[in-house]
Design an enzyme around this catalytic site. Structure first.
Site, PDB file in Angstrom:
ATOM      1  N   ASN A   8       0.649  -1.272  -0.044  1.00  3.83           N
ATOM      2  CA  ASN A   8      -0.186  -0.033  -0.075  1.00  3.83           C
ATOM      3  C   ASN A   8       0.939   1.200  -0.003  1.00  3.83           C
ATOM      4  OD1 ASN A   8      -1.946   2.014   0.345  1.00  3.83           O
ATOM      5  ND2 ASN A   8      -2.714   1.139   2.138  1.00  3.83           N
ATOM      6  N   ARG A  90      -2.301  -1.935  -3.783  1.00  3.28           N
ATOM      7  CA  ARG A  90      -3.530  -1.543  -3.626  1.00  3.28           C
ATOM      8  C   ARG A  90      -3.371  -0.130  -4.345  1.00  3.28           C
ATOM      9  NH1 ARG A  90      -5.150   3.254   0.624  1.00  3.28           N
ATOM     10  NH2 ARG A  90      -7.320   3.054   0.285  1.00  3.28           N
ATOM     11  N   HIS A 179     -13.106   1.422  -0.393  1.00  4.03           N
ATOM     12  CA  HIS A 179     -13.121   0.352   0.720  1.00  4.03           C
ATOM     13  C   HIS A 179     -13.369  -0.939   0.216  1.00  4.03           C
ATOM     14  CE1 HIS A 179     -13.655   3.530   3.922  1.00  4.03           C
ATOM     15  NE2 HIS A 179     -12.467   3.407   3.852  1.00  4.03           N
ATOM     16  N   GLY A 209     -13.914   3.071  10.080  1.00  2.73           N
ATOM     17  CA  GLY A 209     -12.574   3.393  10.637  1.00  2.73           C
ATOM     18  C   GLY A 209     -12.411   4.769  10.602  1.00  2.73           C
ATOM     19  N   ARG A 240     -14.226  13.617   8.136  1.00  2.00           N
ATOM     20  CA  ARG A 240     -15.084  14.022   6.840  1.00  2.00           C
ATOM     21  C   ARG A 240     -16.492  14.106   7.197  1.00  2.00           C
ATOM     22  NH1 ARG A 240     -12.626   9.267   4.107  1.00  2.00           N
ATOM     23  NH2 ARG A 240     -10.647   9.968   3.293  1.00  2.00           N
ATOM     24  N   ASP A 283     -11.094  11.012  16.844  1.00  4.48           N
ATOM     25  CA  ASP A 283     -10.993   9.628  17.396  1.00  4.48           C
ATOM     26  C   ASP A 283     -11.914   9.120  18.310  1.00  4.48           C
ATOM     27  OD1 ASP A 283     -10.028   7.215  18.871  1.00  4.48           O
ATOM     28  OD2 ASP A 283      -8.082   7.760  17.991  1.00  4.48           O
ATOM     29  N   MET A 284     -12.585   8.083  18.023  1.00  2.53           N
ATOM     30  CA  MET A 284     -13.805   7.482  18.611  1.00  2.53           C
ATOM     31  C   MET A 284     -13.716   7.452  20.122  1.00  2.53           C
ATOM     32  SD  MET A 284     -17.124   7.251  18.434  1.00  2.53           S
ATOM     33  CE  MET A 284     -17.978   7.237  16.795  1.00  2.53           C
ATOM     34  N   GLU A 383      -7.530  -6.135   4.166  1.00  2.00           N
ATOM     35  CA  GLU A 383      -7.340  -6.057   3.009  1.00  2.00           C
ATOM     36  C   GLU A 383      -6.067  -6.531   2.344  1.00  2.00           C
ATOM     37  OE1 GLU A 383      -8.284  -2.314   4.771  1.00  2.00           O
ATOM     38  OE2 GLU A 383      -8.899  -1.687   2.707  1.00  2.00           O
TER      39      GLU A 383
HETATM   40  P1  ADP Z   1      -8.327   3.968   8.770  1.00  2.70           P
HETATM   41  O1  ADP Z   1      -7.700   2.739   8.310  1.00  2.70           O
HETATM   42  O2  ADP Z   1      -9.235   4.595   8.210  1.00  2.70           O
HETATM   43  O3  ADP Z   1      -7.030   5.024   9.012  1.00  2.70           O
HETATM   44  P2  ADP Z   1      -8.871   2.570  11.262  1.00  2.70           P
HETATM   45  O4  ADP Z   1      -9.847   1.327  10.484  1.00  2.70           O
HETATM   46  O5  ADP Z   1      -7.492   2.217  11.599  1.00  2.70           O
HETATM   47  O6  ADP Z   1      -8.876   3.619  10.442  1.00  2.70           O
HETATM   48  O7  ADP Z   1      -9.663   3.060  12.425  1.00  2.70           O
HETATM   49  C1  ADP Z   1      -9.217   3.939  13.033  1.00  2.70           C
HETATM   50  C2  ADP Z   1     -10.084   4.629  14.216  1.00  2.70           C
HETATM   51  O8  ADP Z   1     -10.656   3.541  14.905  1.00  2.70           O
HETATM   52  C3  ADP Z   1      -9.711   5.745  15.061  1.00  2.70           C
HETATM   53  O9  ADP Z   1      -9.770   6.717  14.701  1.00  2.70           O
HETATM   54  C4  ADP Z   1     -10.736   5.461  16.224  1.00  2.70           C
HETATM   55  O10 ADP Z   1     -11.929   6.184  15.978  1.00  2.70           O
HETATM   56  C5  ADP Z   1     -11.169   4.036  15.980  1.00  2.70           C
HETATM   57  N1  ADP Z   1     -10.601   3.161  17.194  1.00  2.70           N
HETATM   58  C6  ADP Z   1      -9.856   2.289  17.448  1.00  2.70           C
HETATM   59  N2  ADP Z   1      -9.778   1.826  18.332  1.00  2.70           N
HETATM   60  C7  ADP Z   1     -11.007   1.879  19.094  1.00  2.70           C
HETATM   61  C8  ADP Z   1     -11.694   1.717  20.272  1.00  2.70           C
HETATM   62  N3  ADP Z   1     -11.123   0.833  21.314  1.00  2.70           N
HETATM   63  N4  ADP Z   1     -12.858   2.323  20.551  1.00  2.70           N
HETATM   64  C9  ADP Z   1     -13.318   2.942  19.809  1.00  2.70           C
HETATM   65  N5  ADP Z   1     -12.985   3.348  18.518  1.00  2.70           N
HETATM   66  C10 ADP Z   1     -11.735   2.865  18.378  1.00  2.70           C
END
Ligand code: ADP
Length: 408
Positions: A8, A90, A179, A209, A240, A283-284, A383
């Site tokens: 990637n 990718r 995706h 994600g 976004r 970040d969640m 992936e």
């Molecule tokens: P991408 O590949 O789109 O960069 P990911 O699939 O790696 O993203 O997801 C990243 C996001 O997952 C983080 O920004 C966060 O919001 C969320 N995340 C990761 N671990 C946790 C968790 N334990 N609880 C809640 N959200 C989480």
């Protein structure tokens, strides 16, 4: 037994995973970061426990690839370059041209370059990775796996925007989605876990994600998806906006005294979503932590959950039923809380949560009870494995692979 590497390549990074196939065993993985910048960073983990980390200047992608292959040799991960039989890349935008993964030849490279107008940052970077590996490993099969190709089965009613038809006909403006490799992978795993052919199922896969998209999969084909011409549409994401009213753009440009479209598009891509609503974080994990004390963090979570619920409802109606929902990616795999909130709101569908399983982490699992009317599963996405599988299928199709345009 052969080794296949999944790549990637971003504009300043190169991620890889090296597999032993057909065992699908990961023998090394890592990242070359800050390529072309002052101080680059290399990280490789292998043998389940060992790791190599170093900061050094990495001039360009060709240098990164050469360094990667030398490190694989020096760290005794491979004995010779010849062990790597295939390289899977990718590629973000495949437009309407690439409906499947393909063996890369000169024509394919030209087309990926032409499609850069749909993904101006990603496709050129993906192409740099392809060229660098072709130079370093001329005898290995080179395969391009597109984020968009899985969605090429979406019917016209679902991929067209209601704008002048000529925008599509003359300029290719339509829903391409993203995706695709992840949605395809988890849907296949879900069918295996449900012990039913994918062709007989109606599944909604939720890739949640930092970037997030939802996909309706009917009879093993992508039927609709939430991302559009670009990844900006669909559900609320980390930064976004997801779906909005485009007419607010000119209004807000005046209010914010912006003079160019890229400025406001930047805000919609980078300052919106969970970050924009909460004012705290994209970040969640932070949102879940702060929601007790921050009304706006609570609101961000509520909107995110509502969007997922809304798309699941819409796609169930579009498909005329639903057999399973799959949660995957950072939030989908790790947040038992988000899965629970979504499932609770879907109790009207007869969905019942298995609380104990929903609280587990790490491995693919049913998170609904056996008597739930719709199965709900958590499946870690992979992936890179999907890419390696595509390389293997294409490699096995013909020895004269380099001269033709085989597809998976
Ligand atoms: P991408 O590949 O789109 O960069 P990911 O699939 O790696 O993203 O997801 C990243 C996001 O997952 C983080 O920004 C966060 O919001 C969320 N995340 C990761 N671990 C946790 C968790 N334990 N609880 C809640 N959200 C989480």
């Amino acid at each position: 037994m052969q080794k296949i590497i999944a790549i990637n390549a971003g504009s300043s990074s190169l991620k890889f995973k090296l597999f032993e196939m057909p065992e699908e065993k990961v023998i090394a993985k890592g990242l070359f970061d800050r390529i072309g910048l002052d101080e680059g960073k290399i990280k490789i983990s292998y043998d389940n426990k060992e790791s190599f980390e170093k900061k050094e200047h990495i001039e360009n992608h060709s240098v990164a690839v050469k360094r990667l292959l030398d490190l694989l040799l020096n760290l005794d991960i491979i004995k010779s370059y010849a062990e790597i039989a295939g390289v899977g890349h990718r590629v973000v935008a495949g437009g309407e041209f690439f409906k499947k993964s393909v063996v890369v030849n000169t024509k394919v490279m030209r087309q990926i370059n032409e499609l850069a107008e749909y993904a101006p940052i990603h496709n050129p970077a993906n192409l740099m990775g392809i060229k660098a590996f072709k130079k370093a490993l001329p005898d290995a099969i080179s395969v391009a796996v597109f984020d968009t190709s899985f969605h090429q089965t979406i019917p016209k009613t679902n991929f067209l925007f209601s704008v002048p038809y000529e925008w599509y006909h003359n300029y290719g403006v339509r829903r391409y989605g993203a995706h695709g490799t992840s949605h395809r992978y988890v849907a296949n795993v879900a069918a295996q876990m449900m012990k039913k052919p994918l062709a007989e199922l109606k599944i909604i896969t939720c890739h949640l994600g930092a970037g997030a998209s939802i996909c309706a999969i009917k009879n093993s084909k992508s039927f609709d998806t939430s991302m559009g011409f670009t990844p900006l549409t669909g559900i609320t994401m980390g930064t976004r906006s997801g779906d909005t009213d485009v007419a607010m753009i000119s209004f807000m440009m005046q209010k914010l005294k912006m003079h160019s479209m890229p400025e406001i598009i930047y805000d919609l891509n980078k300052k919106s979503g969970l970050l924009g609503i909460s004012g705290i974080s994209s970040d969640m994990r932070d949102i879940e932590e702060k929601k007790k004390t921050s009304e706006r963090a609570q609101l961000a979570e509520d909107i995110f959950v509502k969007d997922v619920v809304k798309y699941i409802g819409a796609y169930t109606a579009e498909m005329g039923g639903l057999d399973a929902i799959v949660f995957t990616a950072g939030i989908g795999e790790n947040s038992a809380q988000i899965r629970k909130l979504v499932m609770r709101r879907l109790s009207y569908m007869g969905i019942m949560i298995d609380e104990e399983r929903n609280n587990q982490r790490g491995k693919a699992e049913f998170v609904s009870t056996p008597n739930s009317k719709v199965d709900v599963l958590m499946i870690p996405t992979d992936e890179e494995l999907m890419i390696a599988r595509d390389v293997q299928v294409l490699a096995s199709q013909n020895e004269d692979i380099h001269s033709k345009n085989y597809v998976v």
